[in-house]
Scaffold this active site. Structure first.
Site, PDB file in Angstrom:
ATOM      1  N   GLU A  37      20.060  12.620   9.013  1.00 30.75           N
ATOM      2  CA  GLU A  37      20.621  11.624   8.103  1.00 30.75           C
ATOM      3  C   GLU A  37      20.647  12.171   6.670  1.00 30.75           C
ATOM      4  OE1 GLU A  37      19.535   6.936   7.004  1.00 30.75           O
ATOM      5  OE2 GLU A  37      18.138   8.170   8.171  1.00 30.75           O
ATOM      6  N   LYS A 119      26.340   3.770   8.406  1.00 32.12           N
ATOM      7  CA  LYS A 119      25.201   3.071   8.994  1.00 32.12           C
ATOM      8  C   LYS A 119      25.458   1.560   8.991  1.00 32.12           C
ATOM      9  CE  LYS A 119      20.153   3.535   8.369  1.00 32.12           C
ATOM     10  NZ  LYS A 119      19.190   4.199   7.462  1.00 32.12           N
ATOM     11  N   CYS A 155      19.978   6.434  12.383  1.00 31.52           N
ATOM     12  CA  CYS A 155      18.596   5.971  12.245  1.00 31.52           C
ATOM     13  C   CYS A 155      18.374   4.512  12.644  1.00 31.52           C
ATOM     14  CB  CYS A 155      18.102   6.228  10.823  1.00 31.52           C
ATOM     15  SG  CYS A 155      16.291   6.364  10.731  1.00 31.52           S
ATOM     16  N   ALA A 326     -10.275  18.830  -9.972  1.00 27.36           N
ATOM     17  CA  ALA A 326     -11.598  18.634 -10.556  1.00 27.36           C
ATOM     18  C   ALA A 326     -12.586  18.521  -9.408  1.00 27.36           C
ATOM     19  CB  ALA A 326     -11.622  17.373 -11.416  1.00 27.36           C
ATOM     20  N   ASP A 332     -14.408  13.833  -1.369  1.00 30.60           N
ATOM     21  CA  ASP A 332     -13.002  13.605  -1.732  1.00 30.60           C
ATOM     22  C   ASP A 332     -12.377  14.834  -2.385  1.00 30.60           C
ATOM     23  OD1 ASP A 332     -13.021  10.972  -0.761  1.00 30.60           O
ATOM     24  OD2 ASP A 332     -13.822  10.217  -2.650  1.00 30.60           O
ATOM     25  N   GLU A 432     -11.143   3.556  -2.562  1.00 30.66           N
ATOM     26  CA  GLU A 432     -11.376   3.441  -4.003  1.00 30.66           C
ATOM     27  C   GLU A 432     -10.203   2.757  -4.696  1.00 30.66           C
ATOM     28  OE1 GLU A 432     -14.042   7.532  -4.574  1.00 30.66           O
ATOM     29  OE2 GLU A 432     -11.956   7.431  -5.256  1.00 30.66           O
TER      30      GLU A 432
END
Length: 577
Positions: A37, A119, A155, A326, A332, A432
């Site tokens: 598509e 579509k 689709c 970091a 995590d 979180e």
């Protein structure tokens, strides 16, 4: 079926992909090649569809592509592509997108666009806004190729009852091929296969499902292109999370003379085009490819590959070469850095360790060990003096003082990003983000968030799976065991643990998944067995944190309902469910 990875807006590059895979298809002896598509424009184009210049460029590129295929000796091979078209002759209508753009398919053959169709079913749920961007089509193209009738749809037309699916049966086509840009979600490949099998039995014809690969912003396209026969038996299947050319020989029924229906079927007109009526001479078929799937009871490896795909393409398609994380020593940031190393290479991952006076020795050691194991770049920038200088200027205590540490770290990594050109990766997980346990302009900074749609429990599962995979290959596990087993903590005050203010993550994630994933309210959650006071607390946390989530970086979608495109609630909201 060409399972390829286009880029939105790169019309020239996408057309090169088509030519390349058309050539490979011709060399393999294919009689037809089908692309996903919107391959010409990339997908999803969102509001680019509303720009007349973009629609015009797509139409021109598609016609030029037909000419280029013929010029390069590929004009005899029918090529079906998805592109952005416009519905000519349709005046402006209230409630419809200006310019009448259409999500369309085009048959390219002998240097020309021979047939186009748009579509019919426009999805308007979850991540899709296609009513906003496109005008509905009303035709089903049926192409007679070597004496076989093949219908084409796009689709969502396969996912919905009626419309094109019903018209395929009325057209008595021997095969239905759908062009897809179907995003990845956990467990969706099984749903996709079952859908194709169901539709094949409904229409009494084989079904081919060609899907794109790669990623675009938050959406991942895992490929998983497949073919089932008219009984729903799986014939061929492409791999997940990689480009592929799936070449398959099929025995299909010879087309018969069919009287055209006197009126449209569910609003669909059948449009026929003949490429060739004469069947091909008999030949020895090749063995079909059936790429095996992982254990369906444990799909965490599939999720990991999806996250790697999402990050890899976001980096490459947006012009980055290196990433920055970091690194705290916690789970995590460890998983985020490991995904980055697998996506772009460890040599392109820059880790920054920023210990404060509350950072434990084991956390620093775990972060250093992860860098060492994977061969990433690592540097240490203590932030205690920076925090103290700020605190001397603006006296802070309590939560404000804790958040200051996170904001100093955010400033450091973003400054390094500006200076050195790295893409900063935010390390927050879905638990979180849902509860608001992230600091604005602190640990929420970055350009991309690889584990944004992963509950905390899933992050642990990812770490264990990745380490187990390394052990199976005889490699050193990339993530230190202590990062996985230690109690999670932000380490912003002495003796701090996540469980000081949140329940155990197994319980929290199951409650969050019920509230966010299925929209269960207070009464339904308590009936399901969750403690009423905990339900009240979690609902309050989730609803109050909406403004934070609006400011969080994009990240790959792996669940059926993520916290951005799938879930849209007001920030200012006094409703209590």
């Amino acid at each position: 079926m060409a399972q390829v990875n286009p880029t939105v807006g790169d019309l020239e590059g996408n057309c090169r992909l088509v030519v390349d895979y058309a050539r490979r298809s011709a060399e393999a002896g294919a009689h037809l090649v089908v692309f996903p598509e919107m391959i010409v424009t990339g997908y999803p184009v969102e509001d680019l569809a509303l720009r007349k210049s973009f629609v015009s460029a797509s139409v021109k590129a598609t016609h030029d592509l037909a000419e280029r295929l013929a010029a390069e000796g590929l004009g005899d091979l029918p090529v079906m592509v998805g592109f952005l078209n416009r519905r000519e002759g349709l005046g402006a209508r209230f409630g419809q997108p200006a310019g009448a753009p259409q999500n369309s398919a085009a048959l390219l053959h002998h240097g020309r666009v021979q047939l186009t169709s748009a579509k019919y079913h426009l999805p308007n749920y979850g991540v899709f806004d296609e009513f906003r961007n496109f005008v509905q089509g009303d035709t089903l193209p049926v192409v007679r190729l070597h004496g076989v009738d093949i219908a084409f749809a796009i689709c969502e037309d396969l996912w919905q009852e009626g419309g094109p699916v019903k018209a395929v049966r009325e057209a008595q086509a021997g095969m239905l091929i759908t062009l897809n840009g179907s995003p990845y979600e956990r467990d969706k490949d099984n749903v996709r296969l079952e859908l194709c099998q169901q539709r094949a039995r409904e229409i009494g014809a084989a079904v081919a499902y060609v899907n794109m690969s790669g990623a675009e912003d938050e959406l991942i396209f895992e490929g998983d292109s497949l073919i089932v026969d008219s009984d729903g038996e799986l014939v061929a299947r492409a791999p997940q999370f990689e480009d592929a050319l799936l070449v398959t020989d099929l025995r299909l029924p010879e087309a018969t003379q069919v009287s055209p229906p006197s009126s449209p079927i569910d609003g669909i007109r059948i449009v026929r085009h003949t490429v060739s009526s004469r069947p091909v001479a008999p030949y020895e078929p090749m063995e079909p490819v059936l790429t095996p799937r992982p254990d369906p009871t444990n799909d965490i490896g599939e999720v990991y590959h999806a996250l790697v795909t999402g990050l890899r393409d976001y980096v490459a398609k947006n012009g980055f070469t290196t990433t920055m994380v970091a690194l705290s020593g916690g789970i995590d940031s460890a998983v985020t850095a490991t995904i980055a190393a697998d996506a772009v290479g460890a040599e392109n991952v820059h880790c920054v360790l920023m210990p404060s006076k509350y950072s434990s020795e084991h956390s620093v050691a775990d972060a250093e060990e992860l860098v060492k194991r994977q061969g990433m770049h690592g540097r240490t920038i203590p932030v205690e003096s920076i925090v103290a200088a700020f605190d001397n200027a603006v006296a802070l205590d309590g939560l404000a003082a804790e958040n200051l540490q996170a904001r100093v770290r955010g400033t450091v990594v973003m400054s390094l990003s500006n200076q050195e050109g790295h893409l900063v990766l935010a390390t927050g997980n879905k638990s979180e983000l849902a509860t608001g346990y992230s600091t604005l302009y602190g640990d929420s900074v970055g350009g991309y968030a690889p584990i944004k749609d992963c509950w905390k429990t899933v992050v642990w599962d990812l770490a264990r799976w990745r380490n187990a995979e390394a052990e199976l290959r005889g490699e050193i596990p990339p993530i230190p065991e202590n990062s996985i087993t230690k109690a999670p903590s932000a380490e912003l005050r002495p003796g701090q643990f996540d469980t000081d203010s949140l329940p155990d993550y197994d319980l929290l994630d199951s409650l969050l998944d019920a509230y966010i994933g299925t929209d269960k309210g207070y009464l339904e959650l308590t009936i399901a067995g969750f403690d009423p006071e905990l339900v009240k607390k979690v609902i309050r946390l989730v609803d109050r944190a909406e403004y934070k989530r609006r400011q969080y970086p994009p990240g790959p979608k792996i669940s059926s309902r993520n916290l951005s495109r799938d879930r849209r609630v007001p920030i200012t909201n006094r409703w209590t469910p």
